[in-house]
Design a protein around this motif. Structure first.
Motif, short mmCIF file in Angstrom:
data_model
loop_
_atom_site.label_atom_id
_atom_site.label_comp_id
_atom_site.label_asym_id
_atom_site.label_seq_id
_atom_site.Cartn_x
_atom_site.Cartn_y
_atom_site.Cartn_z
N LYS A 158 -14.26 -37.14 -0.25
CA LYS A 158 -15.68 -36.37 -0.06
C LYS A 158 -16.50 -37.16 -1.56
O LYS A 158 -15.95 -37.26 -2.23
CB LYS A 158 -15.73 -35.20 -0.22
CG LYS A 158 -16.93 -34.44 -0.02
CD LYS A 158 -17.09 -32.71 0.60
CE LYS A 158 -18.24 -32.15 0.51
NZ LYS A 158 -18.65 -31.39 -0.49
N VAL A 159 -17.20 -38.43 -0.35
CA VAL A 159 -18.29 -38.55 -1.75
C VAL A 159 -19.35 -38.84 -1.05
O VAL A 159 -19.88 -39.00 0.13
CB VAL A 159 -17.60 -40.38 -1.28
CG1 VAL A 159 -18.35 -41.10 -2.47
CG2 VAL A 159 -16.00 -40.44 -2.28
N GLY A 160 -20.26 -38.73 -2.55
CA GLY A 160 -22.28 -38.64 -1.54
C GLY A 160 -22.05 -37.22 -0.40
O GLY A 160 -23.10 -37.20 0.61
N GLY A 161 -21.18 -36.07 -0.70
CA GLY A 161 -21.78 -35.05 1.21
C GLY A 161 -20.73 -35.64 2.21
O GLY A 161 -20.67 -35.37 3.14
N GLU A 162 -19.95 -37.14 2.25
CA GLU A 162 -19.41 -37.21 3.09
C GLU A 162 -17.84 -37.24 3.41
O GLU A 162 -17.33 -37.67 1.94
CB GLU A 162 -20.01 -38.81 3.36
CG GLU A 162 -21.44 -38.30 3.72
CD GLU A 162 -22.21 -38.40 5.47
OE1 GLU A 162 -21.68 -38.72 5.78
OE2 GLU A 162 -23.48 -39.43 5.37
N ILE A 163 -17.47 -37.05 3.80
CA ILE A 163 -15.65 -37.54 4.25
C ILE A 163 -15.62 -38.67 4.01
O ILE A 163 -16.10 -39.62 5.64
CB ILE A 163 -15.21 -36.49 5.28
CG1 ILE A 163 -15.48 -35.34 5.09
CG2 ILE A 163 -13.95 -36.99 4.76
CD1 ILE A 163 -14.88 -34.64 3.89
N VAL A 164 -14.88 -40.11 3.59
CA VAL A 164 -14.59 -40.96 3.76
C VAL A 164 -13.12 -41.35 3.44
O VAL A 164 -11.87 -40.58 2.51
CB VAL A 164 -15.84 -41.46 2.37
CG1 VAL A 164 -17.07 -41.35 2.60
CG2 VAL A 164 -14.92 -41.45 0.87
N LEU A 165 -12.56 -42.60 3.80
CA LEU A 165 -11.34 -43.29 4.05
C LEU A 165 -10.89 -44.23 2.36
O LEU A 165 -12.05 -44.83 1.99
CB LEU A 165 -10.74 -43.58 4.78
CG LEU A 165 -9.92 -44.18 5.11
CD1 LEU A 165 -8.59 -43.07 4.92
CD2 LEU A 165 -9.34 -45.03 5.96
N ASP A 166 -9.80 -43.47 1.83
CA ASP A 166 -9.16 -44.76 0.67
C ASP A 166 -10.29 -44.89 -0.59
O ASP A 166 -11.72 -46.00 -0.29
CB ASP A 166 -9.28 -45.99 1.28
CG ASP A 166 -8.88 -46.99 1.06
OD1 ASP A 166 -8.22 -46.48 -0.83
OD2 ASP A 166 -8.62 -48.27 0.71
N LEU A 167 -10.81 -44.37 -1.56
CA LEU A 167 -12.26 -43.87 -1.95
C LEU A 167 -11.83 -45.45 -3.32
O LEU A 167 -10.42 -45.39 -3.94
CB LEU A 167 -11.74 -42.36 -3.14
CG LEU A 167 -12.29 -41.52 -2.24
CD1 LEU A 167 -11.91 -41.49 -1.01
CD2 LEU A 167 -12.38 -40.33 -3.42
N CYS A 168 -12.27 -45.94 -3.76
CA CYS A 168 -12.77 -46.83 -4.50
C CYS A 168 -12.99 -46.13 -6.39
O CYS A 168 -13.34 -45.10 -6.15
CB CYS A 168 -13.57 -48.38 -4.73
SG CYS A 168 -15.47 -47.65 -4.92
N LYS A 169 -12.83 -46.95 -7.96
CA LYS A 169 -13.18 -46.49 -8.68
C LYS A 169 -14.06 -45.85 -8.67
O LYS A 169 -14.21 -44.08 -9.19
CB LYS A 169 -13.01 -47.55 -9.42
CG LYS A 169 -13.00 -47.03 -10.69
CD LYS A 169 -11.52 -46.76 -11.18
CE LYS A 169 -11.15 -46.08 -13.30
NZ LYS A 169 -11.44 -45.15 -12.60
N GLU A 170 -14.65 -46.01 -8.40
CA GLU A 170 -16.57 -45.24 -8.67
C GLU A 170 -16.50 -44.21 -7.81
O GLU A 170 -16.91 -42.79 -8.39
CB GLU A 170 -17.66 -46.40 -8.41
CG GLU A 170 -18.00 -47.14 -9.02
CD GLU A 170 -17.07 -48.88 -8.48
OE1 GLU A 170 -16.24 -48.20 -7.54
OE2 GLU A 170 -17.56 -49.60 -9.12
#
Ligand code: ADP
Length: 236
Positions: A158-170
């Motif tokens: 979860k990034v910025g309130g959204e579900i995302v695939l394959d997180l990068c460093k930030e």
């Protein structure tokens, strides 16, 4: 820091998009089996030795081979020089890598033996445990060790309130949650499941489904890497 805007992520990807991934099998001539994975800015080698007789003897299992996994990050793999040698994090990742891989390897075929899996992170940019497991299963197959399946691994979160695939460093540093998995594609079985941060039950399910989709894409790339090697056009 705004990590996601109008569905576009900080590195330009869509929510369900993987970083670029390249997999190559049989890259190290001294090992029995090997693989190299470039995944975003991650650069990872896996080398496999064995099966061979296990010493000291008291560690031997009469019913199966033992799998010894070592995950290591090179000093130069991160921005600040990393102190060489094992630390808590690498001990933990070595352990979860072993328990992820063990169910797919036919260890029962090689009693009293050891199979060594060495994972070297040469460059790190979040998601190295998944890249390591992905590389290790290709290296095991390249070593000719009988397996039930390959083992792709991938995270969602979860990034910025959204579900995302394959997180990068930030996204890993400043996002809400990260959930790496390893999946046995043939059965859909999960052999690695970790999570940090905070998500609701529904979000966890959504992230899990997204990570499984990622694993299926990576699985195809793993198979292609092995086919490339045995077709003999590995460009080296
Ligand atoms: P993973 O690499 O599986 O995502 P972590 O979540 O523990 O595992 O680490 C995330 C990222 O943090 C790593 O991929 C790496 O880029 C960075 N990192 C890990 N350990 C260190 C360290 N000792 N120094 C600097 N960066 C590190």
């Amino acid at each position: 820091m705004e990590l996601i805007k109008d569905g576009i992520r900080i590195d330009g990807r869509k929510k369900d998009e993987l970083r670029e991934i390249k997999i190559k099998a049989g890259v190290l001539k001294r090992a029995d089996g090997s693989a190299y994975v470039e995944w975003g800015m991650n650069k990872v080698y896996a080398a496999v030795y064995g099966p061979r007789e296990l010493y000291p003897r008291f560690l031997r299992r009469y019913d199966k081979a033992i799998l010894q996994c070592r995950y290591n990050m090179a000093s130069f793999s991160v921005e600040e020089r990393k102190r060489p040698g094992p630390d808590r994090r690498s001990v933990e990742i070595s352990k979860v890598t072993r328990s992820a891989l063990e169910p797919v390897v036919l260890t029962e075929n090689f009693p009293e033996s050891v199979i060594n899996v060495n994972i070297e992170i040469v460059q790190a940019e979040a998601g190295t445990r998944c890249a390591g497991i992905t590389a290790a299963s290709v290296a095991l197959a390249d070593a000719g060790i009988p397996m039930r399946d390959l083992l792709p691994a991938c995270a969602a979160g979860k990034v910025g309130g959204e579900i995302v695939l394959d997180l990068c460093k930030e996204e890993d540093n400043f996002g809400e949650s990260d959930l790496p998995i390893a999946m046995v594609p043939r059965t859909g079985g999960i052999t690695l499941l970790q999570m940090d941060g905070l998500m609701t039950e529904e979000e966890i399910e959504e992230a899990l489904n997204l990570a499984k989709k990622g694993c299926k894409i990576i699985y195809e790339k793993q198979k292609e890497a092995l086919k490339q090697k045995y077709r003999g056009n590995n460009n080296d």
